[in-house]
Design an enzyme around this catalytic site. Structure first.
Site, short mmCIF file in Angstrom:
data_model
loop_
_atom_site.label_atom_id
_atom_site.label_comp_id
_atom_site.label_asym_id
_atom_site.label_seq_id
_atom_site.Cartn_x
_atom_site.Cartn_y
_atom_site.Cartn_z
N HIS A 159 6.70 0.94 -4.69
CA HIS A 159 7.27 1.65 -5.85
C HIS A 159 8.78 1.86 -5.71
CE1 HIS A 159 3.52 3.34 -8.08
NE2 HIS A 159 3.28 2.16 -7.55
N ASN A 201 4.06 7.55 -11.01
CA ASN A 201 4.33 8.21 -9.72
C ASN A 201 3.84 9.65 -9.65
OD1 ASN A 201 5.65 5.99 -8.59
ND2 ASN A 201 7.70 6.68 -9.23
N HIS A 228 -4.91 -2.75 -1.92
CA HIS A 228 -5.95 -1.81 -2.39
C HIS A 228 -7.22 -1.93 -1.55
CE1 HIS A 228 -4.07 -1.24 -6.68
NE2 HIS A 228 -3.28 -0.83 -5.72
N ARG A 253 2.46 1.85 -0.37
CA ARG A 253 2.67 2.00 -1.82
C ARG A 253 4.06 2.54 -2.14
NH1 ARG A 253 0.42 5.87 -6.24
NH2 ARG A 253 0.34 4.46 -8.03
#
Ligand code: HEM
Ligand SMILES: *[C@@H]1O[C@H](CO)[C@@H](O)[C@H](O)[C@H]1NC(C)=O
Ligand SMILES: *[C@@H]1O[C@H](CO)[C@@H](O)[C@H](O)[C@H]1NC(C)=O
Length: 321
Positions: free
Chosen positions: A68, A96, A195, A64
């Site tokens: 990001h 975040n 996920h 992740r």
């Protein structure tokens, strides 16, 4: 006339040559450190594997973190920069804050790499390799990581707020957002398949389990409400994949077919829209999911890299040299 035409042709050839030269310069390559730091990849791998052995969730967190990073001014580790007189960190934007993690793991990998080849390997490449090594460790797909990214000297909370998806986003918004980064709908659905590991905070799925969302399995909602009260408990965690939260498989997609997606942004991928067929396909065919995920991760890692003389090689990932 002939001379002019020849001159033009020659000029064109030179222009094309120049263009392809600069395109080459900007291209990432799997062998970027072959001469300058041959042990870079094995050093990163050892460091990442020991971090995930300590805490298995770290695999999810690193994948992740790379995502990001790449969605905000490209894969330049702008996300790793801490607040300082010259930097306003991206870490505290809504998508975040209290959520992205793994910073200390990248710091450790960086210092291990600095010990073998100081000043050579960028934090951006370390994070890209870490995401791949993390996927491998938890049984996910493998891919060859392109290298040669450099690190930013800036961070952008405003771009992070604008460009990172939110759990409340609808399908079209998600498609558009990924499209703006050069990733198509199929890439978006495949990448969302990460996920299949990791955790989400109550604050991100409370609306879905307490609302009158008809698009949720009632038993699943009741189970999730047990550890996510209607008020308080924002930080309580639940696995994004209720079946096999610690291994990388295609259960995420099978859950969506049963209306057991944890986040609203998960379930919108299977809610009567254009991505239903992709979710169906991945739920039936793990090997298609696996190879699409790997190619999409490579594409994501190629978003707007700083190369050549742009950017820097940070010595410490959390600050500009
Ligand atoms: C499609 C849009 C996406 C949305 C709206 C979204 C949103 C979220 C949210 C809200 C969480 C829980 C965060 C928390 O509660 O702290 C999460 C976790 C996670 N996301 Fe996504 N995500 C998306 C796409 C992606 C992509 C493309 C990747 C990777 C390629 C990814 C990887 C992960 C992972 C691995 C976790 C678990 C992290 C951990 O346990 O530390 N997500 N995501
Ligand atoms: C981030 O989270 C902390 C702790 O919950 C909170 O105090 C702070 O206001 C949040 N920051 C922003 C910018 O929202
Ligand atoms: C759900 O529906 C019920 C009955 O229609 C209503 O009383 C309640 O306020 C709704 N809850 C939410 C969160 O929308």
């Amino acid at each position: 006339m002939v001379a002019v035409a020849m001159y033009r042709a020659a000029a064109m050839v030179m222009l094309l040559a120049l263009m392809s030269f600069s395109a080459c310069q900007a291209q990432l390559s799997p062998t970027f450190y072959a001469e300058t730091c041959p042990d870079a990849l094995s050093t990163i791998r050892t460091s990442i594997r020991s971090a995930i052995a300590r805490e298995r969730r770290m695999a999810a967190s690193l994948i992740r973190l790379h995502f990001h990073d790449c969605f905000v001014q490209g894969c330049d580790t702008s996300i790793l920069l801490e607040d300082s007189p010259s930097i306003t960190s991206e870490r505290f934007v809504p998508q975040n804050n209290n959520s992205v993690r793994g910073f200390e793991v990248i710091d450790q990998a960086k210092s291990a790499v600095e010990n073998v080849c100081p000043g050579v390997v960028s934090c951006a490449d370390i994070l890209a390799v870490a995401a791949r090594d993390a996927s491998e460790y938890v049984g996910g797909p493998l891919w060859t990581v392109n290298l040669g990214r450099r690190d930013s000297t800036t961070a952008s909370p405003s771009l992070a707020t604008r460009d990172l998806p939110r759990f409340t986003d609808g399908l079209q918004r998600l498609i558009d957002l990924f499209e703006s980064k050069g990733l198509n709908e199929r890439d978006m659905v495949a990448l969302s398949g990460s996920h299949t590991i990791g955790q989400a905070r109550c604050a991100t799925f409370r609306g879905r389990i307490y609302g009158n969302d008809s698009d949720i399995d009632a038993g699943f909602a009741a189970t999730r409400r047990r550890n996510c009260p209607a008020t308080n408990g924002d930080g309580n965690l639940a696995p994004l994949d209720l079946v096999t939260p610690n291994s990388f498989d295609n259960n995420y997609f099978r859950n969506l077919l049963q209306r057991k997606g944890l986040l609203q942004s998960d379930q919108v991928l299977f809610s009567g829209g254009s991505s239903d067929s992709i979710v169906n396909e991945y739920s039936r065919n793990p090997s298609t999911f696996s190879s699409d995920f790997a190619s999409a991760m490579v594409k994501m890692g190629d978003i707007e890299p700083l190369t050549g003389s742009a950017g820097i090689i940070r010595r410490i990932c959390s600050r500009v040299n």
